[in-house]
Design a protein around this motif. Structure first.
Motif, PDB file in Angstrom:
ATOM      1  N   TYR A   1       0.365   5.892   0.312  1.00  0.00           N
ATOM      2  CA  TYR A   1      -0.489   7.074   0.388  1.00  0.00           C
ATOM      3  C   TYR A   1      -0.292   7.901  -0.876  1.00  0.00           C
ATOM      4  CZ  TYR A   1      -1.858   6.225   5.212  1.00  0.00           C
ATOM      5  OH  TYR A   1      -2.409   5.674   6.348  1.00  0.00           O
TER       6      TYR A   1
ATOM      7  N   ARG B   1       5.282   5.026   1.271  1.00  0.00           N
ATOM      8  CA  ARG B   1       4.877   3.800   0.575  1.00  0.00           C
ATOM      9  C   ARG B   1       5.717   2.644   1.099  1.00  0.00           C
ATOM     10  NH1 ARG B   1       7.768   4.595  -5.374  1.00  0.00           N
ATOM     11  NH2 ARG B   1       9.190   6.275  -4.770  1.00  0.00           N
TER      12      ARG B   1
ATOM     13  N   LEU C   1      -5.262   6.506   1.109  1.00  0.00           N
ATOM     14  CA  LEU C   1      -4.439   5.301   1.204  1.00  0.00           C
ATOM     15  C   LEU C   1      -4.882   4.320   0.137  1.00  0.00           C
ATOM     16  CD1 LEU C   1      -2.336   3.519   2.629  1.00  0.00           C
ATOM     17  CD2 LEU C   1      -4.133   2.813   4.216  1.00  0.00           C
TER      18      LEU C   1
ATOM     19  N   TRP D   1       1.070   3.011  10.599  1.00  0.00           N
ATOM     20  CA  TRP D   1       0.793   3.215   9.175  1.00  0.00           C
ATOM     21  C   TRP D   1      -0.629   3.726   8.924  1.00  0.00           C
ATOM     22  CZ3 TRP D   1       2.969   4.347   4.932  1.00  0.00           C
ATOM     23  CH2 TRP D   1       2.501   3.972   3.689  1.00  0.00           C
ATOM     24  N   GLU D   2      -1.604   3.102   9.552  1.00  0.00           N
ATOM     25  CA  GLU D   2      -2.993   3.483   9.328  1.00  0.00           C
ATOM     26  C   GLU D   2      -3.333   4.834   9.959  1.00  0.00           C
ATOM     27  OE1 GLU D   2      -5.149   1.908   7.488  1.00  0.00           O
ATOM     28  OE2 GLU D   2      -4.175  -0.020   7.138  1.00  0.00           O
TER      29      GLU D   2
ATOM     30  N   SER E   1       0.835  -1.196   0.000  1.00  0.00           N
ATOM     31  CA  SER E   1       0.000   0.000   0.000  1.00  0.00           C
ATOM     32  C   SER E   1       0.869   1.246   0.000  1.00  0.00           C
ATOM     33  CB  SER E   1      -0.949  -0.001   1.201  1.00  0.00           C
ATOM     34  OG  SER E   1      -0.227  -0.054   2.412  1.00  0.00           O
TER      35      SER E   1
ATOM     36  N   LYS F   1      -4.481   0.639  -1.088  1.00  0.00           N
ATOM     37  CA  LYS F   1      -4.021  -0.650  -0.565  1.00  0.00           C
ATOM     38  C   LYS F   1      -3.798  -1.702  -1.650  1.00  0.00           C
ATOM     39  CE  LYS F   1      -6.200  -0.089   3.975  1.00  0.00           C
ATOM     40  NZ  LYS F   1      -7.098  -0.704   4.994  1.00  0.00           N
TER      41      LYS F   1
END
Length: 357
Positions: free
Chosen positions: A5, A134, A26, A332-333, A3, A28
């Motif tokens: 951004y 990334r 984002l 990350w999220e 994934s 994925k």
């Protein structure tokens, strides 16, 4: 699937407006790169760090040159490990690396132009150059720097842009600092923390300004000797002159821009250097010509930084066993929360996003 951004909106915002994060998404479902050209390496990015310009890019703010392409991956700073070297690559699988934030290797100071064009100088994560937010990136060997062994991936990611900018300002401008010099660091953001650490490590006396006594205590822990709270002492230039016995400092690393540059000049000794790094404050018209001439000051624009600056900074951190200051590491999220923290300008040190374990 890996994934990353991406910059997906074109609406312009003030760079400190968190509504600008509507431009960020984002993705994925990004294919893992399989074509690794000769002289390149596939890097598994483990961490990325934020700079003020990254929020400016996400906000599509005209203060940072654009336009920025659709689906641009933001952020210039990152660190990771080589997963797959291409043919004739200088790197091998498992090598820990910093990612050089831009394409500039070096330029000379003889009056010639930089060795590459402006788009490359804009750095990763801006214009048409993909950034580091990334999981995987295929990069030329020359864009990678061997990582000091004593630092984590999060610490490594915090180093390139801010650390190299501080290195440029202190050691690669019109004159390098030396032991016994007095250096003024403004605030406790990313660049300023590096300025304090590098200047103190080089034997300079550091004066630090910041907006709170708590932040100033952190600056002291990094090596600052004299501390000035510019909220309670708005005439901080007078205080600088007082603590230097009326002499002033040898070097100011100016990060705010228009709102503070007049005070920076006044806080400098005759013939002092003001290295202008940032423009975080709103622009305003003022006449600085007479103060510059009468003070014999050198005002130096710190235009970017090169791989040479980055490698020199990395070497100094390794030799002195220094560690960059990290304000917070986000998962990350939670990258959006990291940008929100950046927009508030409340962090001491660098904001880092953990890309992968």
């Amino acid at each position: 699937m890996p994934s990353e951004y991406q910059l997906h909106g074109q609406t312009q915002y003030d760079w400190q407006d968190t509504a600008a994060l509507a431009n960020l998404r984002l993705n994925k479902n990004v294919p893992k790169p399989t074509n690794i050209p000769a002289g390149h390496a596939l890097v598994r990015i483990r961490a990325a760090a934020l700079n003020a310009r990254d929020m400016m890019v996400v906000a599509q703010n005209p203060i940072y040159p654009g336009p920025h392409m659709q689906d641009l991956v933001p952020c210039a700073d990152g660190a990771g490990e080589v997963e797959t070297p291409g043919a004739n690559s200088a790197w091998k699988k498992g090598d820990r690396v910093l990612i050089n934030s831009n394409s500039m290797m070096d330029w000379d100071y003889s009056g010639s132009e930089p060795l590459i064009g402006y788009k490359e100088a804009a750095g990763k994560g801006a214009s048409e150059i993909q950034g580091t937010l990334r999981e995987y990136a295929v990069l030329p060997d020359s864009h990678l720097i061997r990582a000091p062994s004593h630092l984590s991936y999060e610490e490594l990611a915090a180093m390139p842009a801010a650390g190299a900018t501080a290195m440029h300002a202190l050691f690669f401008g019109p004159r390098a600092i030396k032991p016994g010099n007095i250096v003024l660091a403004q605030g406790t953001g990313g660049v300023s923390c590096f300025v304090i650490q590098l200047a103190a490590a080089a034997g300079a006396t550091v004066i630090a300004t910041s907006s709170s006594d708590e932040k100033l205590q952190q600056a002291k822990a990094l090596g600052a000797t004299h501390l000035i709270n510019y909220k309670t002492t708005p005439a901080w230039d007078d205080e600088v002159l007082r603590v230097t016995g009326g002499r002033g400092v040898d070097v100011v690393v100016e990060v705010a821009g228009s709102s503070t540059i007049a005070q920076s000049l006044r806080a400098s000794r005759r013939g002092g250097l003001v290295a202008v790094v940032g423009f975080l404050s709103e622009s305003k018209e003022q006449d600085l010509v007479i103060p510059i001439i009468m003070g014999g000051y050198t005002v130096y624009g710190v235009f970017m930084y090169t791989k040479v600056h980055t490698e020199a900074m990395t070497k100094m951190f390794e030799e002195k066993r220094l560690k960059p200051v990290i304000a917070k590491v986000f998962e990350w999220e939670d990258a959006g929360k990291a940008f929100e923290m950046l927009s508030r300008q409340s962090a001491v040190g660098k904001i880092v996003i953990k890309v992968a374990e």
